[in-house]
Structures are given as structure tokens and as C-alpha cells.
Design a protein around this motif. Structure first.
Motif, PDB file in Angstrom:
ATOM      1  N   ARG A  97       0.920  -1.491   0.127  1.00 50.91           N
ATOM      2  CA  ARG A  97      -0.084   0.576  -0.013  1.00 50.91           C
ATOM      3  C   ARG A  97       0.724   1.706   0.213  1.00 50.91           C
ATOM      4  N   LEU A  98       0.449   2.160  -0.738  1.00 42.74           N
ATOM      5  CA  LEU A  98       1.127   3.339  -1.102  1.00 42.74           C
ATOM      6  C   LEU A  98       0.250   4.317  -0.944  1.00 42.74           C
ATOM      7  N   GLU A  99       0.680   5.665  -0.235  1.00 44.51           N
ATOM      8  CA  GLU A  99      -0.340   6.655   0.154  1.00 44.51           C
ATOM      9  C   GLU A  99       0.961   7.882   0.020  1.00 44.51           C
ATOM     10  N   TYR A 100       0.014   8.841  -0.588  1.00 48.68           N
ATOM     11  CA  TYR A 100       0.817   9.798  -0.829  1.00 48.68           C
ATOM     12  C   TYR A 100      -0.150  11.091  -0.779  1.00 48.68           C
ATOM     13  N   LYS A 101      -0.598  12.038  -0.053  1.00 44.47           N
ATOM     14  CA  LYS A 101      -1.314  13.646  -0.480  1.00 44.47           C
ATOM     15  C   LYS A 101      -2.669  13.077  -0.991  1.00 44.47           C
ATOM     16  N   GLY A 102      -2.983  11.788   0.336  1.00 45.60           N
ATOM     17  CA  GLY A 102      -4.319  11.470   0.014  1.00 45.60           C
ATOM     18  C   GLY A 102      -4.744  10.677  -0.658  1.00 45.60           C
ATOM     19  N   GLU A 103      -3.918   9.950  -1.500  1.00 44.80           N
ATOM     20  CA  GLU A 103      -4.339   9.285  -2.378  1.00 44.80           C
ATOM     21  C   GLU A 103      -3.526   7.872  -2.195  1.00 44.80           C
ATOM     22  N   VAL A 104      -4.224   6.610  -2.762  1.00 44.50           N
ATOM     23  CA  VAL A 104      -4.345   5.293  -1.849  1.00 44.50           C
ATOM     24  C   VAL A 104      -3.952   4.436  -2.889  1.00 44.50           C
ATOM     25  N   TRP A 105      -2.688   4.130  -3.430  1.00 38.95           N
ATOM     26  CA  TRP A 105      -2.601   2.861  -4.526  1.00 38.95           C
ATOM     27  C   TRP A 105      -2.196   1.623  -3.309  1.00 38.95           C
ATOM     28  N   VAL A 106      -3.078   0.441  -4.329  1.00 37.85           N
ATOM     29  CA  VAL A 106      -2.070  -0.675  -3.944  1.00 37.85           C
ATOM     30  C   VAL A 106      -1.555  -1.212  -4.590  1.00 37.85           C
ATOM     31  N   VAL A 107      -0.892  -2.645  -4.761  1.00 39.54           N
ATOM     32  CA  VAL A 107      -0.448  -3.493  -5.659  1.00 39.54           C
ATOM     33  C   VAL A 107      -0.295  -4.394  -4.865  1.00 39.54           C
ATOM     34  N   SER A 108      -1.582  -5.630  -5.166  1.00 38.71           N
ATOM     35  CA  SER A 108      -1.409  -6.410  -5.053  1.00 38.71           C
ATOM     36  C   SER A 108      -0.308  -8.025  -4.769  1.00 38.71           C
ATOM     37  N   GLY A 109       0.411  -7.798  -6.217  1.00 38.57           N
ATOM     38  CA  GLY A 109       1.681  -8.966  -5.663  1.00 38.57           C
ATOM     39  C   GLY A 109       0.847 -10.159  -6.018  1.00 38.57           C
ATOM     40  N   ASP A 110       1.339 -11.492  -5.907  1.00 38.71           N
ATOM     41  CA  ASP A 110       0.304 -12.393  -5.716  1.00 38.71           C
ATOM     42  C   ASP A 110      -0.888 -13.244  -4.751  1.00 38.71           C
ATOM     43  N   TYR A 111      -1.389 -13.504  -4.859  1.00 39.26           N
ATOM     44  CA  TYR A 111      -2.471 -13.308  -4.017  1.00 39.26           C
ATOM     45  C   TYR A 111      -3.192 -14.746  -4.045  1.00 39.26           C
ATOM     46  N   LYS A 112      -3.910 -15.032  -3.425  1.00 33.59           N
ATOM     47  CA  LYS A 112      -5.223 -16.703  -2.473  1.00 33.59           C
ATOM     48  C   LYS A 112      -5.702 -15.639  -1.663  1.00 33.59           C
ATOM     49  N   LEU A 113      -7.415 -15.865  -1.349  1.00 31.17           N
ATOM     50  CA  LEU A 113      -7.967 -15.687  -1.092  1.00 31.17           C
ATOM     51  C   LEU A 113      -8.610 -16.734   0.238  1.00 31.17           C
ATOM     52  N   PHE A 114      -8.262 -17.826  -0.302  1.00 30.37           N
ATOM     53  CA  PHE A 114      -8.140 -19.508   0.568  1.00 30.37           C
ATOM     54  C   PHE A 114      -7.307 -19.801   2.128  1.00 30.37           C
ATOM     55  N   ASN A 115      -7.385 -19.749   2.753  1.00 34.51           N
ATOM     56  CA  ASN A 115      -6.541 -20.001   3.820  1.00 34.51           C
ATOM     57  C   ASN A 115      -5.341 -21.190   3.941  1.00 34.51           C
ATOM     58  N   ASP A 116      -4.444 -21.573   3.179  1.00 37.36           N
ATOM     59  CA  ASP A 116      -3.017 -22.495   3.246  1.00 37.36           C
ATOM     60  C   ASP A 116      -2.675 -22.805   4.089  1.00 37.36           C
ATOM     61  N   ARG A 117      -2.402 -22.762   5.518  1.00 36.44           N
ATOM     62  CA  ARG A 117      -2.328 -22.615   6.529  1.00 36.44           C
ATOM     63  C   ARG A 117      -1.071 -21.972   7.169  1.00 36.44           C
ATOM     64  N   ILE A 118      -0.230 -20.902   6.213  1.00 35.57           N
ATOM     65  CA  ILE A 118       1.519 -21.195   6.225  1.00 35.57           C
ATOM     66  C   ILE A 118       1.421 -19.909   6.315  1.00 35.57           C
ATOM     67  N   SER A 119       0.906 -19.534   4.848  1.00 31.49           N
ATOM     68  CA  SER A 119       0.553 -17.956   5.012  1.00 31.49           C
ATOM     69  C   SER A 119       0.031 -16.838   5.578  1.00 31.49           C
ATOM     70  N   GLU A 120      -0.008 -15.843   5.635  1.00 34.93           N
ATOM     71  CA  GLU A 120      -1.365 -14.578   6.394  1.00 34.93           C
ATOM     72  C   GLU A 120      -2.006 -15.021   5.415  1.00 34.93           C
ATOM     73  N   PRO A 121      -3.515 -15.032   6.260  1.00 32.66           N
ATOM     74  CA  PRO A 121      -4.438 -14.887   5.050  1.00 32.66           C
ATOM     75  C   PRO A 121      -4.550 -13.346   4.559  1.00 32.66           C
ATOM     76  N   PHE A 122      -4.725 -13.664   2.906  1.00 25.61           N
ATOM     77  CA  PHE A 122      -5.577 -12.150   2.182  1.00 25.61           C
ATOM     78  C   PHE A 122      -6.351 -11.520   3.179  1.00 25.61           C
ATOM     79  N   GLU A 123      -5.418 -10.281   2.849  1.00 27.45           N
ATOM     80  CA  GLU A 123      -6.471  -9.017   3.619  1.00 27.45           C
ATOM     81  C   GLU A 123      -6.907  -7.655   3.295  1.00 27.45           C
TER      82      GLU A 123
END
Length: 323
Positions: A97-123
């Protein structure tokens, strides 16, 4: 002027003087996760989550400056507020997440929505502009529940065990291998892991993740010792001279791309594959986009143009990244 620009080196934030997952060597790189297509060698300074920083040091050594940061911790870089948020892709993976002068951008990278028990779940992270991956950004990509896939893998393994075969399950050393081990270790039976995978497992265990310890398979392991066991190994095992000497084994690949090969994921015995992915499927991508509340969507990596078209059809202002 946009906060982020898409260049031949990677996603660039001029105000902060940083690139996100650059594909060429740069001075300062923000890294979403430790896969080599997102974190190449040669940058002068790497900033990533604390977990990813451990993996980068394991892979890249001590020469580059690698800094780890906690999830959700805001850091100011030349007036731009940068923070890393769970992506659920692999251990340590993050959206940036990058915020500058009230503008917010998010770069997702790679992601998944279900829990694999190892990685922190998608937020989900609220933003004005969301830059999303689209690896499986076509409507035909819809994943089965992972429990059903693991039951099918275990059935394949059981049959092989009953018939005295070795079960070779191919998965990438970071991400897929830990995902497989986290679930399959609960089924019972002997599981071996390849040395390349175990070195990564050790980094992840040392970081506090719960991951079963397994004996290590190597080129000196004898076929009679491994009979009936499951081996989790990188896809490179297909080129191993050791494999050519085996008489009784079954080999299967675990990848979301198996779903593109009609009927292959349904084959239980002999050479086969199982459609389990560390990326979101098409419905998952759409759900992730909706969860951000973003006014603008930029697609990249994979079916970028096709997914942008799909989102535009349902009312999102979307464009494919131009790099």
C-alpha cells in the motif's frame, strides 16, 4: 500524474524513489514475496515483510541490504507512506500500500483468498487504485475446495502405497510444497521432502510457522526404503538421473495450470496432476477487487487484457497495465 508508473524495470513510484518487484536491477526495491520472478538478484536495497526478508537472505545471501518490516506497519519514504499487508500467496507474501497526499494505491503482488495454513491470509485493503495480478483471470478458472483436492491426492497416494509404489508429488519449493505438507501430514503415512524444499522449510519453521518435520529424500535414497512413501519434490526431479533408475513409482504435478488440461486432474493413478493453486481463481480475483472499494483497477501478470474486459463489463473502471 499517477502515483505509480509502469516501466520496463517494473512499477515505479517517483515520489518515493522505489520500484515494486522490479525485473531489472535497481537501487531500491519493494518486494511482494520471495519467488524469483518477483524478487530478482542484484538490487542494492530490498524492503519486504520480515518473513520474506528471511527467505531473501536464504536465497540471495548477505551481500545485498535486505530490510524486513512487519505487516501493517506504516513507513515514510520521502513523504510516501508505505505498508505491507497479507496476500495469502506464500509465506511472507504481501500487498503493498502506498499513500501520498491523500491518494492510496495498492499493488497486490500474487494472492489467493483461501487459507493454506502457512501464509498470512489475504487482507482486503481499501484504496483508490488497485493493481491486481491476473494469472488465472479467465472465467474458466474456478477452483474446487482445497479439501476435495487433498482427499483426491490422498486417495492416489493410498492406491500407490497398496501397490508398493513410490508417490512423487511435484510442487514448487516455496509455497506449494509447504501448502501440501501442512495438509497431507495430517493424513498419516511417511512423507519425504527434497533437500531443496527442506532448506526453505527450515527457514519457515525458524520463523515460528507450524510445519511438520520430515525425513529428507536425496539421490542416495534407495527405492526399497521409499516404497509406499510420498515424496514432495520440485518439478526439476523429472530430470533427475535417480528417477530414471526407479522401477515402481507414480508421479503427479500440483499446479493450477492442471485445470487447463482437460481430464488430467481427474486421473488418480499413474502419471497425473492435481489442480491446486497458490493464486486466486477468476471468482476470487473479482471478489478481491470488490473488497478494496477501488475506483480504478489496473490489471497485470497473466490474462490482464481479458480480466480488464471482464471487469469493465460489470461496471469497474479498468485498464491493463502498459509496460
Amino acid at each position: 500524474m499517477d502515483l505509480l508508473r509502469f516501466t520496463t524495470k517494473g512499477i515505479y513510484c517517483e515520489e518515493a524513489g522505489v520500484y515494486i518487484d522490479p525485473v531489472r536491477r535497481v537501487d531500491k526495491a519493494l518486494i511482494t514475496h520471495a519467488h524469483s520472478d518477483h524478487a530478482i538478484a542484484g538490487h542494492r536495497h530490498y524492503l519486504a515483510t520480515q518473513q520474506t526478508a528471511l527467505l531473501l537472505r536464504h536465497r540471495l545471501g548477505k551481500k545485498p541490504l535486505i530490510q524486513g518490516i512487519a505487516y501493517n506497519y506504516p513507513l515514510k519514504i520521502n513523504g510516501v507512506t508505505v505498508s505491507f499487508h497479507p496476500a495469502g500467496h506464500v509465506f511472507g507474501s504481501a500487498q503493498i500500500r502506498l499513500e501520498y497526499k491523500g491518494e492510496v494505491w495498492v499493488v497486490s503482488g500474487d494472492y489467493k483468498l483461501f487459507n493454506d495454513r502457512i501464509s498470512e491470509p489475504f487482507e482486503p485493503v481499501k484504496c483508490h487504485t488497485f493493481v491486481t495480478e491476473t494469472t488465472f483471470g479467465m472465467p474458466r478458472f474456478v477452483w474446487e475446495p482445497q479439501e476435495a483436492i487433498f482427499n483426491r491426492i490422498f486417495t492416489w497416494w493410498q492406491r500407490n502405497r497398496e501397490e508398493g509404489r513410490i508417490s512423487l508429488l511435484m510442487g514448487y519449493p516455496l509455497g506449494k510444497s509447504q501448502h501440501l505438507l501442512a495438509f497431507l501430514s495430517e493424513y498419516g503415512g511417511t512423507i519425504y521432502v527434497h533437500n531443496e524444499t527442506e532448506l526453505i522449510n527450515q527457514v519457515i519453521r525458524n520463523a515460528g510457522a507450524r510445519l511438520a518435520a520430515c525425513p529428507i529424500f536425496n539421490k542416495h535414497s534407495r527405492e526399497d526404503e521409499l516404497k509406499g512413501a510420498l515424496i514432495i519434490a520440485p518439478p526439476s526431479i523429472r530430470k533427475s538421473s535417480w528417477l530414471y533408475g526407479l522401477k515402481n513409482y507414480s508421479i503427479a504435478m500440483v499446479s493450477g495450470w492442471i485445470s487447463a488440461k482437460k481430464g488430467r486432474q481427474q486421473t488418480l493413478f499413474g502419471d497425473s496432476g492435481f489442480a491446486l493453486s497458490d493464486h486466486a481463481d477468476f471468482p476470487g480475483l473479482v471478489k478481491a477487487v470488490a473488497s478494496t472499494g477501488a475506483e480504478r483497477i489496473i490489471t497485470m501478470h497473466g490474462y490482464a487484457a481479458q480480466f480488464a474486459s471482464s471487469l469493465n463489463e460489470i461496471g469497474y473502471r479498468t485498464e491493463a497495465a502498459m509496460q
